[in-house]
Scaffold this motif. Sequence first.
Motif, short mmCIF file in Angstrom:
data_model
loop_
_atom_site.label_atom_id
_atom_site.label_comp_id
_atom_site.label_asym_id
_atom_site.label_seq_id
_atom_site.Cartn_x
_atom_site.Cartn_y
_atom_site.Cartn_z
N UNK A 93 0.87 -1.18 0.00
CA UNK A 93 0.00 0.00 0.00
C UNK A 93 0.91 1.23 0.00
N UNK A 94 1.31 1.71 -1.19
CA UNK A 94 2.40 2.67 -1.30
C UNK A 94 2.08 4.11 -0.90
N UNK A 95 0.82 4.44 -0.64
CA UNK A 95 0.47 5.80 -0.23
C UNK A 95 -0.36 5.72 1.05
N UNK A 96 0.21 6.19 2.14
CA UNK A 96 -0.46 6.05 3.44
C UNK A 96 -1.71 6.91 3.55
N UNK A 97 -1.82 7.94 2.69
CA UNK A 97 -2.97 8.84 2.76
C UNK A 97 -4.13 8.42 1.85
N UNK A 98 -3.86 7.54 0.90
CA UNK A 98 -4.87 7.12 -0.06
C UNK A 98 -5.08 5.61 0.05
#
Length: 728
Positions: A93-98
């Motif tokens: 999950x490469x984007x912690x905000x999305x």
Amino acid sequence: MHTISPWAATVQADLENSVLIWEKEFHNYFFQVYNTGDSLWILVIWPNQVKMAFRAAFAMNSCFEVTNLFDDEEILIINLETKLGTYSTAISFPNSDKTLLHYKTTFKANQPFMIPFWPRDIIPVTQSGNVANTNGTIHTNQIGSRSGLLFASMTKPKGGSFFYFQDLGSISEYCEATETSLENTVGGSWPEIGFQLPITEEKPLPSDKAYVISDAYVLFSEDTIENEIQETQEFIRNLADVYCVLPHPEIIYHNWPEITQNCLDELYHNKGSWTQTKGNSFLNAYLCDYDTPAEVMVQLAVLMPLNELTLWYGETHPVYNDLLEGIDSFYDPKIKTINRWLPELIEELDKSEEQKKEMVMDSWYLHHPLMNLTRLALNGEKKAEDLVLKSVEFAIKVAHHFDYEWPVFYKMDTLEVVKKETAPGEGGEKDVPGSYAHLMLLLYRLTKEKRYLNEAEKAVKKLIGCGFSIFYQANNTAFSAGALLELYKITNKKEYLDLSYACLACLFKNMQIWDCQYGFGKNYPNYFSVFPLNEAPYTAAYEEMEVYAALSEYLIQAESIDLEPALKILIPEFLKYAISRFPYYYPTKLPPEMVSDEAKTGEIGKTFWIPLEDLYNGWEKSGQVGQEVYGAGVGFGVMTRQYHQVRNEDFLIFTDYPIVNFKKVKKTITFKVLGNADFECNFKILLNEKSKIDFEVFQNKKKIEPESKSKTLAEYKINGDSSVKIIL
């Protein structure tokens, strides 16, 4: 109820009867992994319990055995074996905000074999019942070799939307080994959608190493898309979010001052570029095409960037005067406007195509030369001003006749429609209202007459509701985006900004944001290229150049507004890669074996600094259409936009992001770099060999050191959205 294949019919039951091997909650979504025998599935459960299954690996005629599962909370790696070979799937999950999922799978065969079938990798799953009873809307998906993306909403059960992006560049080695293509690999029909690995027909997959067979990014949303404005704006935001986590190829710097001089010399001295009519010199559209009469668009397509180059250099090249001298020969007093073809040679048209018949006009083609005439007029060229003001009333008459909805072809003398639609039920050239508005706004700047502004507003109303179907031709859609931005700045009507974003979404949908490294594609960089037409199989030099120029101006003009943040990422990154790619339209930069020996029009000169019209990635040779003389301005456009002269100094400044507020006060040079602060552009100071100058460079008041430095070149990396100061 949808018709489905056997590979979709059993998915629901297979998941229900399989053992859960891994689970993770992330942003109120649940991600579950199942081994169903012939498939490794990632089941995604929305917060509202809508479900979608993503096939991370397919065992073909075999069954999976999980041999190892590694999870360190950052990445999950699942190793699998079958009788046919070994697989490895990485999930992260490469984007912690999305809510962005990434899964990548490799496969190493035990022996070489053919792959005659591969199923799609996305299937909707119901709470109970049959996947065939689900419904969804595919907003857009890959066409040809454009980006491997799919944007869709689940409508039954009503759940949300997702944006799927397959990084096709990762699969290049598979295609090189099997001589397959990644064109049209992401799409499908509901409910079987997503990526389909190319099947092998000529060469088997070798057993020499592990090949990437899937590299997918999926962005999830709880919102279902309700209208075309939401559709196009969410597309832009989703694309930017995924772009932020993609690997990006290196930028290649080219010596554009040298390329520009090579192009000028070639254009001036190459006799295959020119034809003579009654004492005037005219450019051929294609090298050595002496059978087709001179075209006004061709002359102005080179004259306009030459005008910019003249202003940049401060001196006029003889080619400029030759072209300017003959431009008013295209005025046709019978219809009181410039004609596409030189009126004196109209009898020589061979009628081989619809537009090569007397008085037949392609709708966008009337406006394009008028735009360039108006730009020349705005730069002080009196002849161009006289000619455009004599011609524009005809363009307005045509617009009124068709009520701002142009067909594909019409007759200029009678306005009879020759070809109404691009395809049955698709309508005419839908972006022409935007390019017409752009022409009207140029005239508004030139004359200050408000009627031109009113014409622009009336025309763009026809773009409302078009969404992704606005796009007919890339450069005209780019002009439309700029015109709508300008209208927004003049009127403050948000609908114009929304329509401007829709035009940009159409452009980015028609781009190739992946690096084709198989076949002939591995011989040149093709990342972030734009295609000229919706289904064009190649990229085209002139259309790409005009999109580049239009988007460069768009970003500069948007600096004063609250621009959609995603565009501050996508536009400058497109520009940066365009500058790196453009030289490869010149056959001198390509291996001779990838350039076609014959062309549809004219001849091919593989050693000439005249661009090919058509570049293909993959297995097709380039230059099949011809070597386009009217694309000769490619180098001139880059030179005048990316290189900046410094008053009373003998060095140049280069950036591959647009800059604004460039000025020199005493011994200090300052400017602002546009873009996004999380991305870098290349900044270079090009020095004269005899230069003794010393300098310091500051970014946002902090001194920075060059990444490399020689007597003639200092190279830096500069963040977007930053202030730069050079102290001499």
